[in-house]
Design a protein around this motif. Sequence first.
Motif, PDB file in Angstrom:
ATOM      1  N   GLN A   1      75.849  60.577  37.595  1.00 46.00           N
ATOM      2  CA  GLN A   1      74.711  59.654  37.700  1.00 46.00           C
ATOM      3  C   GLN A   1      74.856  58.753  38.920  1.00 46.00           C
ATOM      4  O   GLN A   1      75.972  58.491  39.376  1.00 46.00           O
ATOM      5  N   PRO A   2      73.752  58.245  39.416  1.00 51.58           N
ATOM      6  CA  PRO A   2      73.804  57.334  40.555  1.00 51.58           C
ATOM      7  C   PRO A   2      74.624  56.079  40.209  1.00 51.58           C
ATOM      8  O   PRO A   2      74.713  55.693  39.038  1.00 51.58           O
ATOM      9  N   GLY A   3      75.196  55.488  41.232  1.00 50.18           N
ATOM     10  CA  GLY A   3      75.865  54.207  41.030  1.00 50.18           C
ATOM     11  C   GLY A   3      77.144  54.259  40.243  1.00 50.18           C
ATOM     12  O   GLY A   3      77.621  53.242  39.753  1.00 50.18           O
TER      13      GLY A   3
ATOM     14  N   PRO B   1      69.734  57.634  45.853  1.00 48.30           N
ATOM     15  CA  PRO B   1      68.927  58.193  44.765  1.00 48.30           C
ATOM     16  C   PRO B   1      67.447  57.879  44.960  1.00 48.30           C
ATOM     17  O   PRO B   1      67.101  56.816  45.469  1.00 48.30           O
TER      18      PRO B   1
ATOM     19  N   LYS C   1      67.137  53.306  35.516  1.00 56.20           N
ATOM     20  CA  LYS C   1      66.365  53.499  36.746  1.00 56.20           C
ATOM     21  C   LYS C   1      66.376  52.241  37.610  1.00 56.20           C
ATOM     22  O   LYS C   1      66.434  52.315  38.838  1.00 56.20           O
TER      23      LYS C   1
ATOM     24  N   TRP D   1      69.720  52.129  39.304  1.00 58.72           N
ATOM     25  CA  TRP D   1      69.814  53.177  40.327  1.00 58.72           C
ATOM     26  C   TRP D   1      68.973  52.826  41.561  1.00 58.72           C
ATOM     27  O   TRP D   1      69.339  53.155  42.682  1.00 58.72           O
TER      28      TRP D   1
END
Lengths: 474, 200
Positions: A123-125, A239, A262, A265
């Motif tokens: 996942q992002p971050g 992202p 979200k 991100w």
Amino acid sequence: MVKRMGKTLYQKVWENHIVKTLQDGRDQVFIGLHLVHEVTSPQAFGMLKEKGLRVKYPGRTFATVDHIIPTDDPVRPFQDAKAEEMVAALYENTQDHDIKFFDPASNKQGIIHVIGPELGLTQPGMTICCGDSHTSTHGAFGALAFGIGTSQVRDVLATQTLAIKRLKVRRIEIEGVLGDGVYAKDVILHVIRQLGVHGGVGFAYEFGGSAIDSMEMEARMTLCNMAIEGGARIGYVNPDQKTFEYLKGRAYAPDEKWEEAKAYWTGIQSDPDADYDDLVRFEAEVIKPTLTWGVNPAQAIEIGEALPVMESESAKDAAKYMHLGDVDSMLGVPVDVAFIGSCTNGRLSDLREVARVVQGHKVHERVRALIVPGSMKVALEAEAEGISKVLRNAGFEVRQPGCSMCLAMNPDKLVGDELCVSSSNRNFKGRQGSSSGRTVLMSPVMVAAAAVTGAIADPREAFGKGLRCSYGNE
Amino acid sequence: MAMSETKRVGRGVFIPGNNLDTDQITPARYLKCVTFDELSGTLFYDERFDSDGNEKEHPINDPRFNGAGVLLVGKNFGCGSSREHAPQAIKRCGFKAIVGESFAEIFQGNCTALGVLCVTASQPTIEKLAKGIEMAPSAEIEIDIETQRVSSLGAEYKCRIDSSVRDAFLRGAWDPLDTLLSAGAEIDATFKQLPYSGWV
Ligand code: SF4
């Protein structure tokens, strides 16, 4: 006037994962996701045992078996006793420490860098690490993902942290539209050719620009996968909507907390006025279908381009190893083996694209052509979509998932000085299982062109004009 | 914790070439192991032996350099895989230090964690050191970690040791595990403040 300086994604994510700064100047950094496979983990579990330590956050480590798994008959016990010993050790260690193991029985097994994103673990971050240099792949999601050695695997198991130095950030911007037959693989080979195999040492590469924005997630993974081949331990893409869409609904992606996720991100994207240590720009139009001629990924040329004059000792040595004595370009060099697979290019979009172009073609009689899906999910979907059937009809052998001939730790190997056109990421001497075996890296579509022609060929000619990448361009 | 130290000394052996990758240092087919115990014999295997197992000409096979403790290498040494098998093989062959023009990052980190010191020096320096041991294979190479100097056969050269690596060796703390473990509660606190800690 004070100049306002924004932050890069790298800085933001690094900073929110710092536990403390250590006396030697390194940071102790929390690792959000730890992935393990059978080759680099048994010794780490051994070290843990020796010290009487337990895994600190077993829920943040996930395992699979990929390097040594046979791709014809992956049923245990494996015929190779050493491979069997390694997989048995992984079963024991994961059970002993309560770690989730995606084994073949789970239907989720695959190359670790293929299944991480597939399951929504990536996942992002996040900070992500694995005892494997191609962990950079996960950076496609805007994670800080990097390979570590076995002692560091031990450190993460025991503490969920690492002692590590902050990198500089180089933004690599690619503007414009990629041409016919040019894929993410060609882009990254071009970048490595230009910046060199150690050009990225000390840097994280942030890939951006309109050509990258247009890429689908799987193409971005190909790009980040090979950042390490250019010396950069980390490669990442900020992202965006495509990232979110890819993750939505995946098994381990946030569900109830989707909106919160979200927001996080989006917040970690590099600021428009971010302060980069370096910036390199390429025009997309300039990049042509690219392949390697030598024994490292920077020894690359465009298809049809004349081979360079071999001046340095290492170039001469590479040309000799590759038997390039009397050829002017790579076009027409006869091929023995064609391999499509690996964590670079073994995803569904790769197989789909190859199936699209090889319709109506047959693998040349001289060529042994192997397609090894990156994961069980890829294999199942390729089967369900009819892709595998098209590939088989064209004369490709479609095998069970694993790393396979990317590094030939399983029975898939080159013999003698066979030449293999390969969609993998390393063309080092002896990489594909024979100490004199020769590897030529290229995109899956260029591999397919060579497979059907029997010799290295321009995919735009083999498969007709107007060959558009269906997953890299809009 | 290991002993703090200011110097590393050993006879040298020079491995020419740039970009010597981890697959050349330990060929992938020797990675099938669950311990690192038997890796020493695999060091540079394909460069040292032909396909029938006969010795080829290679500095490591040269009896004059038997028992060397310092590897002299070129640029980007150890590029490629993050597997620790390559540094483990080097360590298990008795090497305590590597002097090179540059190192791949993951490789250097792995070496440090094992207590193998990576030192960078200029190409002319490495050439001079290599010439020296060619003439006098039993000459020792001394690396002064504190002053960042490497000396052999009466000559002394500047070299560079990454600041955190240097600090780690000087304090005898090249293995970070104990330090990391001591941050137990702070680790948990860092995790708790991460947005994703509560998502699954
Ligand atoms: S596919 Fe190749 S590069 Fe990727 S993890 Fe497996 S062996 Fe490593």
